[in-house]
Design a protein around this motif. Structure first.
Motif, mmCIF file in Angstrom:
data_model
loop_
_atom_site.group_PDB
_atom_site.id
_atom_site.type_symbol
_atom_site.label_atom_id
_atom_site.label_comp_id
_atom_site.label_asym_id
_atom_site.label_seq_id
_atom_site.Cartn_x
_atom_site.Cartn_y
_atom_site.Cartn_z
ATOM 1 N N THR A 155 -8.108 8.969 -7.571
ATOM 2 C CA THR A 155 -9.117 10.205 -6.219
ATOM 3 C C THR A 155 -7.518 11.449 -6.099
ATOM 4 O O THR A 155 -6.670 11.125 -6.767
ATOM 5 N N ASP A 156 -8.349 12.437 -5.310
ATOM 6 C CA ASP A 156 -7.484 13.744 -5.227
ATOM 7 C C ASP A 156 -6.453 12.835 -3.661
ATOM 8 O O ASP A 156 -6.233 13.819 -2.910
ATOM 9 N N LEU A 157 -6.235 11.597 -3.549
ATOM 10 C CA LEU A 157 -5.325 11.776 -1.986
ATOM 11 C C LEU A 157 -3.408 11.912 -2.197
ATOM 12 O O LEU A 157 -3.050 12.346 -1.168
ATOM 13 N N ASP A 158 -3.318 11.391 -3.661
ATOM 14 C CA ASP A 158 -1.765 12.237 -3.989
ATOM 15 C C ASP A 158 -1.038 11.595 -3.292
ATOM 16 O O ASP A 158 -0.207 12.337 -2.325
ATOM 17 N N PRO A 159 -1.535 10.192 -2.739
ATOM 18 C CA PRO A 159 -0.699 9.565 -2.305
ATOM 19 C C PRO A 159 1.135 9.045 -2.763
ATOM 20 O O PRO A 159 1.221 9.390 -3.639
ATOM 21 N N VAL A 207 1.178 4.852 0.982
ATOM 22 C CA VAL A 207 0.748 3.655 0.160
ATOM 23 C C VAL A 207 1.627 2.514 -0.036
ATOM 24 O O VAL A 207 3.002 2.521 -0.439
ATOM 25 N N LEU A 208 2.040 0.827 0.857
ATOM 26 C CA LEU A 208 2.846 0.075 0.515
ATOM 27 C C LEU A 208 1.906 -0.918 0.040
ATOM 28 O O LEU A 208 0.992 -1.507 0.080
ATOM 29 N N CYS A 209 2.271 -1.740 -1.182
ATOM 30 C CA CYS A 209 1.881 -2.262 -1.885
ATOM 31 C C CYS A 209 3.139 -3.133 -2.472
ATOM 32 O O CYS A 209 4.083 -3.654 -2.149
ATOM 33 N N GLY A 210 2.862 -4.793 -2.772
ATOM 34 C CA GLY A 210 3.695 -5.640 -3.025
ATOM 35 C C GLY A 210 2.910 -7.254 -2.318
ATOM 36 O O GLY A 210 2.665 -7.139 -2.086
ATOM 37 N N PRO A 211 3.223 -8.320 -3.333
ATOM 38 C CA PRO A 211 3.206 -9.457 -3.466
ATOM 39 C C PRO A 211 2.833 -10.209 -1.361
ATOM 40 O O PRO A 211 3.854 -9.619 -1.019
ATOM 41 N N SER A 212 2.121 -10.932 -1.363
ATOM 42 C CA SER A 212 2.010 -11.612 -0.183
ATOM 43 C C SER A 212 3.267 -12.690 0.375
ATOM 44 O O SER A 212 3.400 -12.916 -1.411
ATOM 45 N N GLY A 213 3.568 -12.533 1.395
ATOM 46 C CA GLY A 213 5.672 -12.618 1.379
ATOM 47 C C GLY A 213 6.322 -11.830 0.580
ATOM 48 O O GLY A 213 7.608 -11.781 1.139
ATOM 49 N N SER A 214 6.790 -10.187 0.335
ATOM 50 C CA SER A 214 7.097 -9.848 0.422
ATOM 51 C C SER A 214 7.816 -9.253 1.643
ATOM 52 O O SER A 214 9.027 -8.326 1.247
ATOM 53 N N GLY A 215 7.363 -8.351 2.330
ATOM 54 C CA GLY A 215 7.927 -8.109 3.404
ATOM 55 C C GLY A 215 7.201 -7.508 3.669
ATOM 56 O O GLY A 215 7.208 -6.260 5.074
ATOM 57 N N LYS A 216 6.099 -6.451 3.218
ATOM 58 C CA LYS A 216 5.113 -5.415 3.217
ATOM 59 C C LYS A 216 4.905 -5.643 4.799
ATOM 60 O O LYS A 216 5.059 -3.657 5.548
ATOM 61 N N SER A 217 4.242 -5.689 5.213
ATOM 62 C CA SER A 217 3.550 -6.417 6.525
ATOM 63 C C SER A 217 4.967 -5.526 7.751
ATOM 64 O O SER A 217 4.672 -4.947 8.774
ATOM 65 N N CYS A 225 -0.941 8.553 6.886
ATOM 66 C CA CYS A 225 -2.008 7.742 7.088
ATOM 67 C C CYS A 225 -1.611 6.622 6.193
ATOM 68 O O CYS A 225 -1.304 7.012 4.705
ATOM 69 N N VAL A 226 -1.250 5.187 6.913
ATOM 70 C CA VAL A 226 -0.100 3.611 6.398
ATOM 71 C C VAL A 226 -1.967 3.495 5.357
ATOM 72 O O VAL A 226 -2.519 2.691 6.132
ATOM 73 N N LEU A 227 -1.668 2.792 4.713
ATOM 74 C CA LEU A 227 -2.451 1.649 3.693
ATOM 75 C C LEU A 227 -1.685 1.091 2.871
ATOM 76 O O LEU A 227 -0.663 1.472 2.081
ATOM 77 N N ASP A 228 -2.337 -0.326 3.098
ATOM 78 C CA ASP A 228 -1.396 -1.437 2.326
ATOM 79 C C ASP A 228 -2.410 -2.359 1.681
ATOM 80 O O ASP A 228 -3.674 -2.753 2.386
ATOM 81 N N ILE A 229 -2.242 -2.149 0.500
ATOM 82 C CA ILE A 229 -3.830 -2.590 -0.733
ATOM 83 C C ILE A 229 -2.308 -2.395 -1.766
ATOM 84 O O ILE A 229 -1.598 -2.908 -2.118
ATOM 85 N N VAL A 237 -4.584 0.546 -5.945
ATOM 86 C CA VAL A 237 -3.625 0.936 -6.386
ATOM 87 C C VAL A 237 -3.542 1.964 -7.636
ATOM 88 O O VAL A 237 -3.457 3.342 -7.228
ATOM 89 N N LYS A 238 -4.832 1.470 -7.940
ATOM 90 C CA LYS A 238 -4.861 2.134 -9.003
ATOM 91 C C LYS A 238 -6.323 2.663 -9.189
ATOM 92 O O LYS A 238 -6.469 3.703 -9.959
ATOM 93 N N GLN A 239 -6.836 2.536 -8.615
ATOM 94 C CA GLN A 239 -8.127 2.693 -8.005
ATOM 95 C C GLN A 239 -7.492 4.498 -6.859
ATOM 96 O O GLN A 239 -7.997 5.100 -7.220
ATOM 97 N N VAL A 240 -6.822 4.103 -5.840
ATOM 98 C CA VAL A 240 -6.237 5.668 -5.287
ATOM 99 C C VAL A 240 -5.268 6.256 -6.184
ATOM 100 O O VAL A 240 -5.900 7.777 -6.109
#
Length: 201
Positions: free
Chosen positions: A115-119, A10-20, A100-104, A109-112
């Motif tokens: 779950t049992d995904l264990d990312p 899971v990749l998370c970060g503000p818009s403009g942080s460069g995560k994309s 599997c990469v999730l950009d969320i 993130v709180k919801q994931v």
């Protein structure tokens, strides 16, 4: 719940942080190791966006019904549009044996985490709010009010990102090459499938 396979990233970060940018680099360098989970959205496609590639474009009625049936791992609403990751989107990637990469966003993130995904959870941190504002202004894609909203959201996201226990690693993106190296090292150390362990990394 979800098809077993390599541990998702899971990749998370503000818009403009460069995560994309980091994500694109990772997928380009290791196309056989990573697969991107294509999110659903109720917003209209932007020029150049393809259904099933950038997003699965849908409508509010269908997406609300699918969420009610438990077909989504995480959902969030931004600017009146729904966004979310379906169980099927993650399964589709994991069945291929890829990570599997999730950009969320943070709500996702709180919801994931429930779950049992264990990312593996990665937060991409901008050098400063000032630099973030400079990057967003350079895009020249939004009016002042929308930009302010993005910055307010970013401040909240950064606070959440800094809190101990919310992410496995915080990657400071003040130098893209260094940030990418940090990301690669983190993944290669933590990928569960040690035999496959990103030998190329």
């Amino acid at each position: 719940m979800v098809q077993k396979g390599p541990r998702p990233l899971v990749l998370c970060g503000p818009s403009g942080s460069g995560k994309s940018t980091l994500l694109k680099r990772l997928l380009k360098e290791f196309p056989d190791k990573f697969g991107f989970s294509v999110s659903h959205t109720t917003r209209n496609p932007r020029p150049g966006e393809k259904d099933g590639v950038h997003y699965h474009f849908t409508n509010k009625e269908d997406m609300t019904a699918a969420v009610a049936k438990g077909e989504f791992i995480e959902t969030a609403t931004f600017s009146g549009n729904m966004y979310g990751t379906s169980k099927r989107a993650v399964d589709d990637v994991r069945r291929t044996g890829k990570i599997c990469v999730l950009d969320i966003e943070i709500e996702g993130v709180k919801q994931v985490k429930t779950t049992d995904l264990d990312p593996l959870l990665v937060f991409v941190m901008p050098p400063s709010i000032e630099e973030l504002e400079r990057r967003l202004r350079a895009r020249n894609t939004e009016c002042e009010e929308a930009l302010r909203k993005r910055l307010d959201t970013a401040i909240r996201e950064i606070e959440f990102g800094k809190q101990p226990g919310n992410f496995h690693i915080i990657i400071m993106n003040d130098n893209l090459d260094k940030a990418y190296t940090d990301l690669r090292e983190f993944i290669s150390k933590n990928t569960l499938d040690k035999d496959q362990a990103l030998r190329g990394l």
